[in-house]
Scaffold this motif. Structure first.
Motif, PDB file in Angstrom:
ATOM      1  N   VAL A 582       0.859  -1.193   0.000  1.00  0.00           N
ATOM      2  CA  VAL A 582       0.000   0.000   0.000  1.00  0.00           C
ATOM      3  C   VAL A 582       0.890   1.236   0.000  1.00  0.00           C
ATOM      4  CG1 VAL A 582      -1.719   1.292   1.325  1.00  0.00           C
ATOM      5  CG2 VAL A 582      -1.886  -1.198   1.154  1.00  0.00           C
ATOM      6  N   GLU A 583       0.488   2.260  -0.751  1.00  0.00           N
ATOM      7  CA  GLU A 583       1.306   3.454  -0.909  1.00  0.00           C
ATOM      8  C   GLU A 583       0.756   4.584  -0.031  1.00  0.00           C
ATOM      9  OE1 GLU A 583       0.872   2.227  -5.452  1.00  0.00           O
ATOM     10  OE2 GLU A 583       1.429   4.310  -5.147  1.00  0.00           O
ATOM     11  N   ARG A 584       1.612   5.084   0.872  1.00  0.00           N
ATOM     12  CA  ARG A 584       1.181   6.217   1.688  1.00  0.00           C
ATOM     13  C   ARG A 584       1.151   7.471   0.829  1.00  0.00           C
ATOM     14  NH1 ARG A 584       4.636   9.459   6.068  1.00  0.00           N
ATOM     15  NH2 ARG A 584       5.305  10.372   4.103  1.00  0.00           N
ATOM     16  N   ARG A 608      -5.642  -5.935  -0.126  1.00  0.00           N
ATOM     17  CA  ARG A 608      -4.439  -5.385   0.496  1.00  0.00           C
ATOM     18  C   ARG A 608      -4.781  -4.216   1.427  1.00  0.00           C
ATOM     19  NH1 ARG A 608       0.610  -6.565  -2.083  1.00  0.00           N
ATOM     20  NH2 ARG A 608       0.373  -8.055  -3.802  1.00  0.00           N
ATOM     21  N   VAL A 609      -5.705  -3.343   0.974  1.00  0.00           N
ATOM     22  CA  VAL A 609      -6.049  -2.183   1.791  1.00  0.00           C
ATOM     23  C   VAL A 609      -6.783  -2.619   3.057  1.00  0.00           C
ATOM     24  CG1 VAL A 609      -7.436  -0.095   1.869  1.00  0.00           C
ATOM     25  CG2 VAL A 609      -6.041  -0.560  -0.123  1.00  0.00           C
ATOM     26  N   VAL A 610      -7.681  -3.604   2.932  1.00  0.00           N
ATOM     27  CA  VAL A 610      -8.378  -4.104   4.128  1.00  0.00           C
ATOM     28  C   VAL A 610      -7.378  -4.736   5.091  1.00  0.00           C
ATOM     29  CG1 VAL A 610     -10.056  -5.793   4.960  1.00  0.00           C
ATOM     30  CG2 VAL A 610     -10.565  -4.410   2.946  1.00  0.00           C
ATOM     31  N   GLU A 611      -6.439  -5.490   4.545  1.00  0.00           N
ATOM     32  CA  GLU A 611      -5.410  -6.088   5.403  1.00  0.00           C
ATOM     33  C   GLU A 611      -4.597  -4.984   6.099  1.00  0.00           C
ATOM     34  OE1 GLU A 611      -1.442  -8.953   5.023  1.00  0.00           O
ATOM     35  OE2 GLU A 611      -2.763  -8.640   3.296  1.00  0.00           O
ATOM     36  N   PHE A 612      -4.296  -3.913   5.360  1.00  0.00           N
ATOM     37  CA  PHE A 612      -3.545  -2.803   5.946  1.00  0.00           C
ATOM     38  C   PHE A 612      -4.355  -2.118   7.039  1.00  0.00           C
ATOM     39  CE2 PHE A 612      -0.802   0.586   6.563  1.00  0.00           C
ATOM     40  CZ  PHE A 612      -1.389   1.809   6.282  1.00  0.00           C
ATOM     41  N   ALA A 613      -5.664  -1.921   6.820  1.00  0.00           N
ATOM     42  CA  ALA A 613      -6.505  -1.299   7.834  1.00  0.00           C
ATOM     43  C   ALA A 613      -6.546  -2.132   9.110  1.00  0.00           C
ATOM     44  CB  ALA A 613      -7.905  -1.099   7.288  1.00  0.00           C
ATOM     45  N   CYS A 614      -6.644  -3.457   8.930  1.00  0.00           N
ATOM     46  CA  CYS A 614      -6.658  -4.333  10.113  1.00  0.00           C
ATOM     47  C   CYS A 614      -5.328  -4.241  10.874  1.00  0.00           C
ATOM     48  CB  CYS A 614      -6.940  -5.778   9.689  1.00  0.00           C
ATOM     49  SG  CYS A 614      -8.592  -6.033   8.982  1.00  0.00           S
ATOM     50  N   GLU A 615      -4.224  -4.164  10.110  1.00  0.00           N
ATOM     51  CA  GLU A 615      -2.923  -4.062  10.769  1.00  0.00           C
ATOM     52  C   GLU A 615      -2.794  -2.716  11.487  1.00  0.00           C
ATOM     53  OE1 GLU A 615       0.703  -5.060  12.228  1.00  0.00           O
ATOM     54  OE2 GLU A 615      -0.862  -6.300  11.329  1.00  0.00           O
ATOM     55  N   MET A 616      -3.329  -1.616  10.888  1.00  0.00           N
ATOM     56  CA  MET A 616      -3.313  -0.315  11.559  1.00  0.00           C
ATOM     57  C   MET A 616      -4.092  -0.396  12.871  1.00  0.00           C
ATOM     58  SD  MET A 616      -3.883   2.419   8.459  1.00  0.00           S
ATOM     59  CE  MET A 616      -3.683   3.845   9.516  1.00  0.00           C
ATOM     60  N   GLN A 617      -5.226  -1.074  12.825  1.00  0.00           N
ATOM     61  CA  GLN A 617      -6.036  -1.196  14.038  1.00  0.00           C
ATOM     62  C   GLN A 617      -5.279  -1.958  15.132  1.00  0.00           C
ATOM     63  OE1 GLN A 617      -9.752  -3.612  13.997  1.00  0.00           O
ATOM     64  NE2 GLN A 617     -10.760  -1.650  14.416  1.00  0.00           N
TER      65      GLN A 617
END
Length: 711
Positions: A582-584, A608-617
């Motif tokens: 994912v690109e910031r 990928r974005v959903v996985e990234f959101a879960c990791e942010m959480q």
């Protein structure tokens, strides 16, 4: 024996050589020395470079084959994992349990139902004229009809109404079994056909096949005592019942299965039952064609970058293939010629052509297979393949849990094809070396003349500096004015070199700064002088996230502690974004904007974005627990069209606009509680395994979903 006389050059010849050497000018002698030294150096360098380049090209070919092997190995193990998980879920559900109960009761009832003489004759005619005839043509010998005829009343009844009649539903059958078939047949049929299985069976605890999707000749038989008791299904059935656990799955190796006309078939078997009670067994027949489809990348070898001769295949502990040969699929006639020429028997080749597959037919013994069977992984370039060609092989064992599979995976490529780049490289090195030697000859003549002209030597060095080569240094061989000028020139060269190094360091720092602000492609365009940089993107997934509670934290800690806290979180977010692709885009106040599919198109951008959101959480939750601050994450995910570009001049900013970004921002007004929210478009693209809860429609009048369970 007399000694041979020594040959002594006449005094006249020696004087002639001395006179010729004396007449050669220093310039000529120097030119000859320079030429010999340069040619020898270029030849040595060319040889060394060829050795290194050839080694690197060979390594690249090997790595490419290893990569193909690993991709195929992950694909096969992933396939079995998916099938195992799906079978566990379904066989342990109420539908499978209810179906088995209904079919078992109906099957037991048929033991008392009469079968007419006409139906018995029809069964015998079917086995004689259809089944055993087709089986004999495929196997090469005629089997005994009597060995396959139904022996129980229930088996005769079912085969008379469904197998012989070639029907999924018999209009003349009013039994309880027919009612169960009408209720559950479509469900099991969808499972079999949508997932590429050849058949699906339900077996009771006595070994009876009480249901079959295909209604074949195995319907109503007993896997323990019936005519097909020697198949791999019997062992899997026993092992499954012995496990006494409803979440157990067992996978068998491929073996000929007579009811499917000896088609190589593997079985996925799992207990059926609920509440931990095993009520029977569900078996799914996996044909070898499904494995071949993966191993041959859908027969599109060129698109997969495998070239003319590369292929990947599976082999069992018996040294036989478990997937189809590439040449067999592309050109059966050529396969026949080359396989027989390599030593495969004519009967084996004919059987492969008659069966339409090389699975369980084509032997592939070789050093790579033997090493893989010992549990080793690696590469070989000394063996020969099953077609007699010298090959480059990448081999490894293939491990599938809950199975008796002892397979090996081999990715091969013909030696000449794999190392064709080395031959081309050698040709280029020879041509390049010849050209360089020619150039050196010309340069040697020039340098020989310039050696006696110090001013021209300084001129040549100055030209090198003007071209950007600040390493030019002229030896100061004299103590006169020319020597002083030479030393002053060298001082200037060193000063320029130092300044150039400082400039290079500054350029690298500028590059790093710009790359932290925008993608590399925009950096090049920005430096190229483009005034307005904007790009349209389609199918981009964006996430806008906010840290909730940061205002309360800012009132509780010092400014330095607050900056350190936020910096730590953002660094973790950036690392997680890079890990999942994912690109910031940018950070603002307590917000974080990122996207997927901007510079690199991705088909799985939403995942990928959903996985990234879960990791942010998870990062925020861990940080809140560790620091004691009450922090939470709110995130919105959307997908669609966006516009990216640069704004500003004195302070350039890279940002995103467009419908997809706007809707992600709008979700902040529509939802207040922390959590991960997605639009309906994102929800439709995700797996059903992920749990979402509808939370309303919002201003845009489209459904908003909240992720209820973080994977």
């Amino acid at each position: 024996m007399d000694a041979a006389p020594l040959t002594v050059a006449p005094a006249g010849e020696e004087r002639l050589y001395r006179r010729l050497a004396a007449r050669l000018s220093i310039q000529t002698k120097l030119m000859m020395i320079l030429l010999l030294t340069a040619i020898a150096s270029v030849a040595i360098v060319g040889f060394v470079e060829f050795q290194y380049g050839a080694k690197e090209l060979q390594l690249a070919a090997t790595n490419k084959l290893v990569q193909a092997r690993e991709l195929q190995r992950r694909a096969i193990t992933g396939l079995f994992a998916d099938m195992t998980n799906s079978l566990t879920v379904f066989s342990g559900g109420a539908v499978a349990s209810g179906a088995l109960t209904a079919f078992t009761a109906g099957f037991d009832e048929l033991a008392r139902v009469a079968v007419t003489p006409e139906q018995q004759r029809a069964i015998a005619d079917y086995y004689r004229d259809n089944f055993t005839k087709a089986l004999g043509e495929r196997a090469g010998d005629q089997p005994d009809v009597a060995a396959f005829l139904p022996t129980s009343n229930a088996q005769r009844y079912l085969q008379a109404h469904y197998t012989v009649a070639d029907s999924q539903r018999s209009d003349g059958d009013s039994s309880a079994w027919a009612a169960a078939n009408a209720q559950f047949n479509d469900i099991f049929g969808d499972i079999v056909h949508l997932n590429g299985y050849q058949d699906g069976l339900l077996l009771d605890t006595r070994g009876n096949v009480v249901y079959s999707v295909n209604k074949g000749v195995d319907l109503g038989t007993n896997v323990l005592t019936g005519p097909y008791r020697e198949s791999g299904l019997q062992g899997a059935y026993r092992k499954t019942l012995a496990a006494n656990a409803v979440n157990f799955v067992w996978i068998t190796d491929f073996a000929p299965y007579q009811p499917n006309l000896d088609t190589p078939t593997a079985w996925l078997v799992s207990p059926v039952g609920t509440k931990g009670v095993v009520e029977g067994v569900m078996a799914l027949a996996l044909p070898s064609a499904k494995i071949t489809e993966i191993m041959t990348v859908g027969r599109d070898w060129d698109a997969a970058g495998l070239g003319r001769t590369a292929e990947s295949y599976l082999a069992g502990p018996d040294g036989l293939m478990r997937s189809d040969s590439r040449l067999f699929l592309e050109d059966p006639d050529r396969y026949r010629r080359e396989a027989m020429a390599a030593g495969t028997s004519e009967s084996t080749v004919d059987r492969a052509l008659r069966w339409g597959t090389t699975t369980l037919v084509q032997p592939v013994a070789g050093p790579g297979l033997r090493a893989a069977q010992r549990g080793q992984s690696g590469t070989l370039n000394t063996g020969h393949d099953y077609l007699g060609k010298r090959e480059l092989t990448a081999y490894a064992p293939l491990t599938v849990p809950n199975s008796d599979l002892q397979w090996s995976i081999l990715s091969t490529r013909e030696y000449a094809d794999a190392y064709s780049g080395v031959t081309s490289f050698l040709r280029r090195v020879v041509l390049a070396t010849t050209g360089v030697i020619f150039a050196i000859c010309m340069l040697a003549m020039l340098l020989a003349r310039l050696f006696l002209q110090p001013i021209r030597r300084l001129q040549a060095a100055a030209q090198r500096i003007s071209a950007g080569d600040y390493s030019a240094v002229v030896p100061a061989c004299t103590a006169d004015e020319i020597g002083d000028l030479t030393r002053a020139f060298n001082d200037m060269s060193r000063s320029l070199r130092t300044k150039e190094e400082m400039l290079d360091q500054q350029r690298r720092q500028n590059d790093e700064l710009m790359l932290s602000l925008m993608p590399e492609s925009l950096v090049r365009r920005y430096r190229g002088g483009e005034q307005a940089i904007a790009d349209e993107h389609h199918n981009v997934s964006v996430i806008y996230a906010e840290l909730q509670g940061i205002e309360q934290v800012s009132a509780e800690v010092t400014a330095s502690e607050l900056v350190t806290l936020v910096d730590d979180l953002v660094r973790q977010f950036d690392a997680a974004a890079e890990a999942v692709g994912v690109e910031r885009i940018r950070t603002m106040h307590n917000g974080y904007l990122a996207g997927c599919g901007l510079t690199t198109p991705r088909l799985d951008g939403v995942h990928r974005v959903v996985e990234f959101a879960c990791e942010m959480q998870r990062i925020v939750e861990r940080f809140a627990i560790k620091s004691g601050h009450r922090l939470s994450l709110w995130a919105a995910i959307n997908t669609g069209e966006v516009v990216s570009g640069l704004v500003g001049r004195s302070g350039v900013t890279y940002d995103l606009w467009g419908p997809a970004v706007n809707r992600a921002y709008q979700l902040r007004r529509d939802t207040t509680e922390s959590g991960i929210y997605v639009t309906a478009a994102v929800r439709d693209m995700l797996d059903e395994d992920q749990k979402f809860v509808a939370v309303g429609t919002g201003d845009a009048q489209d459904q908003i979903w909240r992720l209820s369970e973080t994977p």
